[in-house]
Design a protein around this motif. Structure first.
Motif, PDB file in Angstrom:
ATOM      1  N   ARG A 180       0.854  -1.197   0.000  1.00  0.00           N
ATOM      2  CA  ARG A 180       0.000   0.000   0.000  1.00  0.00           C
ATOM      3  C   ARG A 180       0.889   1.246   0.000  1.00  0.00           C
ATOM      4  O   ARG A 180       1.739   1.392   0.882  1.00  0.00           O
ATOM      5  N   LEU A 181       0.656   2.106  -0.991  1.00  0.00           N
ATOM      6  CA  LEU A 181       1.389   3.376  -1.063  1.00  0.00           C
ATOM      7  C   LEU A 181       0.629   4.387  -0.203  1.00  0.00           C
ATOM      8  O   LEU A 181      -0.399   4.920  -0.620  1.00  0.00           O
ATOM      9  N   TRP A 213       3.383   0.176   3.060  1.00  0.00           N
ATOM     10  CA  TRP A 213       2.940  -0.816   4.040  1.00  0.00           C
ATOM     11  C   TRP A 213       2.552  -2.097   3.322  1.00  0.00           C
ATOM     12  O   TRP A 213       1.873  -2.064   2.285  1.00  0.00           O
ATOM     13  N   ASP A 214       2.925  -3.219   3.894  1.00  0.00           N
ATOM     14  CA  ASP A 214       2.471  -4.505   3.361  1.00  0.00           C
ATOM     15  C   ASP A 214       0.939  -4.535   3.420  1.00  0.00           C
ATOM     16  O   ASP A 214       0.357  -4.222   4.466  1.00  0.00           O
ATOM     17  N   LYS A 220       5.445  -1.955   8.149  1.00  0.00           N
ATOM     18  CA  LYS A 220       6.097  -0.808   7.504  1.00  0.00           C
ATOM     19  C   LYS A 220       7.349  -1.261   6.764  1.00  0.00           C
ATOM     20  O   LYS A 220       8.176  -1.974   7.335  1.00  0.00           O
ATOM     21  N   MET A 221       7.472  -0.830   5.496  1.00  0.00           N
ATOM     22  CA  MET A 221       8.600  -1.243   4.655  1.00  0.00           C
ATOM     23  C   MET A 221       9.362  -0.003   4.181  1.00  0.00           C
ATOM     24  O   MET A 221       9.847   0.039   3.052  1.00  0.00           O
ATOM     25  N   VAL A 240      11.262  -4.662  -0.597  1.00  0.00           N
ATOM     26  CA  VAL A 240      10.561  -3.826  -1.590  1.00  0.00           C
ATOM     27  C   VAL A 240      11.185  -4.055  -2.969  1.00  0.00           C
ATOM     28  O   VAL A 240      10.476  -4.303  -3.958  1.00  0.00           O
ATOM     29  N   ALA A 241      12.524  -4.022  -3.036  1.00  0.00           N
ATOM     30  CA  ALA A 241      13.225  -4.215  -4.322  1.00  0.00           C
ATOM     31  C   ALA A 241      12.889  -5.595  -4.892  1.00  0.00           C
ATOM     32  O   ALA A 241      12.574  -5.723  -6.081  1.00  0.00           O
ATOM     33  N   GLU A 242      12.927  -6.608  -4.060  1.00  0.00           N
ATOM     34  CA  GLU A 242      12.652  -7.972  -4.546  1.00  0.00           C
ATOM     35  C   GLU A 242      11.216  -8.094  -5.053  1.00  0.00           C
ATOM     36  O   GLU A 242      10.976  -8.672  -6.107  1.00  0.00           O
ATOM     37  N   ARG A 243      10.272  -7.508  -4.319  1.00  0.00           N
ATOM     38  CA  ARG A 243       8.877  -7.598  -4.773  1.00  0.00           C
ATOM     39  C   ARG A 243       8.687  -6.908  -6.116  1.00  0.00           C
ATOM     40  O   ARG A 243       7.848  -7.314  -6.917  1.00  0.00           O
ATOM     41  N   LEU A 244       9.452  -5.824  -6.344  1.00  0.00           N
ATOM     42  CA  LEU A 244       9.350  -5.119  -7.627  1.00  0.00           C
ATOM     43  C   LEU A 244      10.078  -5.872  -8.737  1.00  0.00           C
ATOM     44  O   LEU A 244      10.099  -5.418  -9.885  1.00  0.00           O
TER      45      LEU A 244
END
Ligand code: UDP
Length: 253
Positions: A180-181, A213-214, A220-221, A240-244
């Protein structure tokens, strides 16, 4: 800068050192090299630590988002990545505003208006802060911008249009990977073009300048892990980088 600089490109004169980045003259006139440090600050630099690997992660995440935004028609300063900590960017005359977009109540908005953290806002909110560390980046209105001439009315209209478009693109990018942004900060600059001048997106977009946020756990990320002493900040940025879908080999630089 205390890390191994063996990957770095030969650079021109240093023209500016900020809290998390350094700017050098670039190889051509009108270009700069933006160098991402591991320095991490909060509360107007009262809290400061070196977080090993953070600069490399922020460069990768910011590069990815700027490229996606360019592909959606948002003009940005990004030209190319030169090394794990260095980007070649277009030199722009920075407009002294921090433009904050918010989707969910958090941070200073919660304190100022007495909201509950995590409330979804009726629609995305745009705010302006005057970029001045000595003053602690005060909240300002559109009329302050006009009265003090920080940018023209046309430029401000363009900035707001771009900020809303950037928010729409970024909400989608992060939603697709379960994030979530909540809110984020943008900086814009002016560059010369055929028609006179135009506004481009500058600076960086990374977990230093966004709340992420996840979606499932609300974990919190982002830099709030540092601000609130939650620990695991660099691991969260890596996540965050890996998920992207960005390379997972970025930790050793
Ligand atoms: N932000 C930033 N730089 C600043 C102030 C804020 O990148 O100097 C980002 C911050 O990370 C958050 C958003 O802008 O994603 C909104 O921040 P807020 O106004 O809530 O301030 P904070 O609580 O971070 O002091």
């Amino acid at each position: 800068m205390s890390h191994d600089m063996s990957h770095d490109t030969p650079k021109g004169r240093q023209i500016y050192e900020g809290k998390a980045k350094v700017l050098f003259e670039g190889p051509e006139p009108g270009t700069l090299i933006q160098y991402f440090k591991d320095d991490t600050t909060a509360f107007n630099a009262e809290k400061h630590e070196i977080m090993a690997g953070k600069g490399v992660l922020n460069l990768r995440i910011s590069e990815y988002i700027f490229s996606r935004l360019e592909a959606s028609g948002v003009p940005t300063h990004f030209i190319e990545t030169l090394s794990p900590r260095e980007q070649l960017v277009r030199q722009a005359e920075i407009i002294p505003l921090e433009v904050v977009m918010r989707n969910v109540a958090a941070g200073s908005l919660v304190k100022r208006l007495g909201l509950n953290e995590g409330e979804t806002l009726p629609r995305p909110l745009v705010e302006f802060y005057y970029k001045d560390d000595a003053l602690g980046d005060p909240l300002i209105s559109e009329d302050h911008i006009a009265v003090f001439g920080w940018c023209s009315a046309d430029e401000l209209a363009e900035i707001v249009t771009l900020a809303r478009k950037i928010n729409d693109c970024m909400v989608e990018i992060f939603e697709k990977v379960g994030i979530r942004l909540v809110d984020f900060k943008l900086e814009f600059g002016r560059v010369a073009d055929d028609m006179g001048q135009k506004i481009i997106l500058a600076d960086e977009i990374s977990p230093d300048s966004c709340r992420l946020w996840d979606i499932e756990s609300n974990e919190k990320m982002d830099k709030d892990r540092f601000r609130q002493n939650l620990g695991g900040m660099v691991d969260a940025y890596q996540q965050v980088a890996e998920r992207l879908g960005l390379a997972s080999d970025i930790k050793d630089n």
